[in-house]
Design a protein around this motif. Sequence first.
Motif, PDB file in Angstrom:
ATOM      1  N   GLU A   1      46.332  41.263  40.113  1.00 31.45           N
ATOM      2  CA  GLU A   1      45.964  41.211  38.695  1.00 31.45           C
ATOM      3  C   GLU A   1      45.284  39.887  38.357  1.00 31.45           C
ATOM      4  O   GLU A   1      44.350  39.835  37.566  1.00 31.45           O
ATOM      5  CB  GLU A   1      47.221  41.383  37.823  1.00 31.45           C
ATOM      6  N   ASN A   2      45.743  38.799  38.977  1.00 27.41           N
ATOM      7  CA  ASN A   2      45.195  37.479  38.698  1.00 27.41           C
ATOM      8  C   ASN A   2      43.790  37.290  39.255  1.00 27.41           C
ATOM      9  O   ASN A   2      43.017  36.481  38.745  1.00 27.41           O
ATOM     10  CB  ASN A   2      46.101  36.384  39.280  1.00 27.41           C
ATOM     11  N   LEU A   3      43.455  38.042  40.307  1.00 21.19           N
ATOM     12  CA  LEU A   3      42.205  37.786  41.028  1.00 21.19           C
ATOM     13  C   LEU A   3      41.114  38.834  40.827  1.00 21.19           C
ATOM     14  O   LEU A   3      39.943  38.563  41.112  1.00 21.19           O
ATOM     15  CB  LEU A   3      42.500  37.667  42.527  1.00 21.19           C
ATOM     16  N   ARG A   4      41.476  40.023  40.362  1.00 23.28           N
ATOM     17  CA  ARG A   4      40.520  41.130  40.430  1.00 23.28           C
ATOM     18  C   ARG A   4      39.300  40.960  39.535  1.00 23.28           C
ATOM     19  O   ARG A   4      38.274  41.611  39.758  1.00 23.28           O
ATOM     20  CB  ARG A   4      41.225  42.449  40.107  1.00 23.28           C
ATOM     21  N   ASP A   5      39.366  40.102  38.512  1.00 26.33           N
ATOM     22  CA  ASP A   5      38.197  39.872  37.664  1.00 26.33           C
ATOM     23  C   ASP A   5      37.112  39.080  38.401  1.00 26.33           C
ATOM     24  O   ASP A   5      35.939  39.170  38.051  1.00 26.33           O
ATOM     25  CB  ASP A   5      38.596  39.118  36.391  1.00 26.33           C
ATOM     26  N   ARG A   6      37.503  38.320  39.413  1.00 27.22           N
ATOM     27  CA  ARG A   6      36.544  37.472  40.139  1.00 27.22           C
ATOM     28  C   ARG A   6      36.237  37.971  41.544  1.00 27.22           C
ATOM     29  O   ARG A   6      35.176  37.679  42.082  1.00 27.22           O
ATOM     30  CB  ARG A   6      37.086  36.048  40.252  1.00 27.22           C
TER      31      ARG A   6
END
Length: 276
Positions: free
Chosen positions: A176-181
Motif C-alpha cells: 500500500e505504501n509503495l504502489r503509487d510509485r
Amino acid sequence: MKYKALLIGKNNSVIDDFFDQMGDVFETVTTSVRYIDIIRHLHYFQPDLCVYCIYNEQLDIYNQMINVKYQVNRHEIPFVLIGSREDCDEFEKTAINVSDLTLIKPLTAEMMRIKILKFMEQWNAEPEEEEEKELEKEEKEISESLEMILPELNPTRRKLILIVDDSPIMLKTLKENLRDRYDVATAISGKIAMKFLERKTADLILLDYEMPEESGPVVLEKLRANDDTKDIPVIFLTGVTDSGKIREALVLKPKGYLLKPINHDKLLEAIENAVN
C-alpha cells in the motif's frame, strides 16, 4: 488457569477492569504504545494474549500496531482490540485484519471476561480435521497464487519492487505504501520469491531478515549464486537490533537495511538510492 494478558494503550477504564475485576482469570501487565516497550514486554512477560486498550489514538500509532501484530504473529499470540465503536472503526480502517477479536464498549467487565475466555478456548483448541484441510488448502492456494500476485506492469515501465516477508500484514502494508510509485509484487517465502524471479526481473528486493525455513541471509546467498539474480539490489527489513547480527548481514553486501517498524520516508529514500 490464568491467562497472561499484556495490556497496550491508554484506555484506563478497560485497564482498571482487568486489574480490579478480572484478576482471577488474567495475570495482567501494562505497557505503553511505544514499539520497543511493547516488544520488550513480549519478550520478557511472554503473554498469552495482547489487548490493545484503544482510546483516541493517532494514525502513526495505528501503523505502529501493524508492526506489533507482525511480532505477535511470530509468537502465535492473539491480538484483542477493546474500545469505543468510533475508535475501533477508525483503527480497523487503517489496520485491516490486525485484530483477532474486537470488543466494543460500553461492555461490562463480566461480559469482557466471558467473551475473551470463550475466544481463548477456541484459539487454543486443536483444529478439527476439516479445519486442518482448510488450512492446507489455504497454504496451497497461497503457494500456487504466484500468477495472481504478479503486478500488471505499467506501460511506461515503472520500477518493480519484490517484497519478501512471511507476514501477510507486512506485505499488505508495504504494498500500500509503495504502489503509487512502483509496481509491487509480494512473496511470503524465499521459495516463492525464487519462483517469481524465474519468470520476472525485479529492480529491487525488500527482504525480511528473519523468516522460517529460509532466513533472509539464506535467500540472499541463493540470489547471489544465481547469474540471473546476482545483481539485483537487496535491502534487508529487520527487527534485529543486535550489532553482531547486523554486521553478519552486511557481510553479504546488501544495499542496506531498515529497522522495523519501517519508517515510510526512510523506506522511500532507501529505495530511490538503490534503484537510481
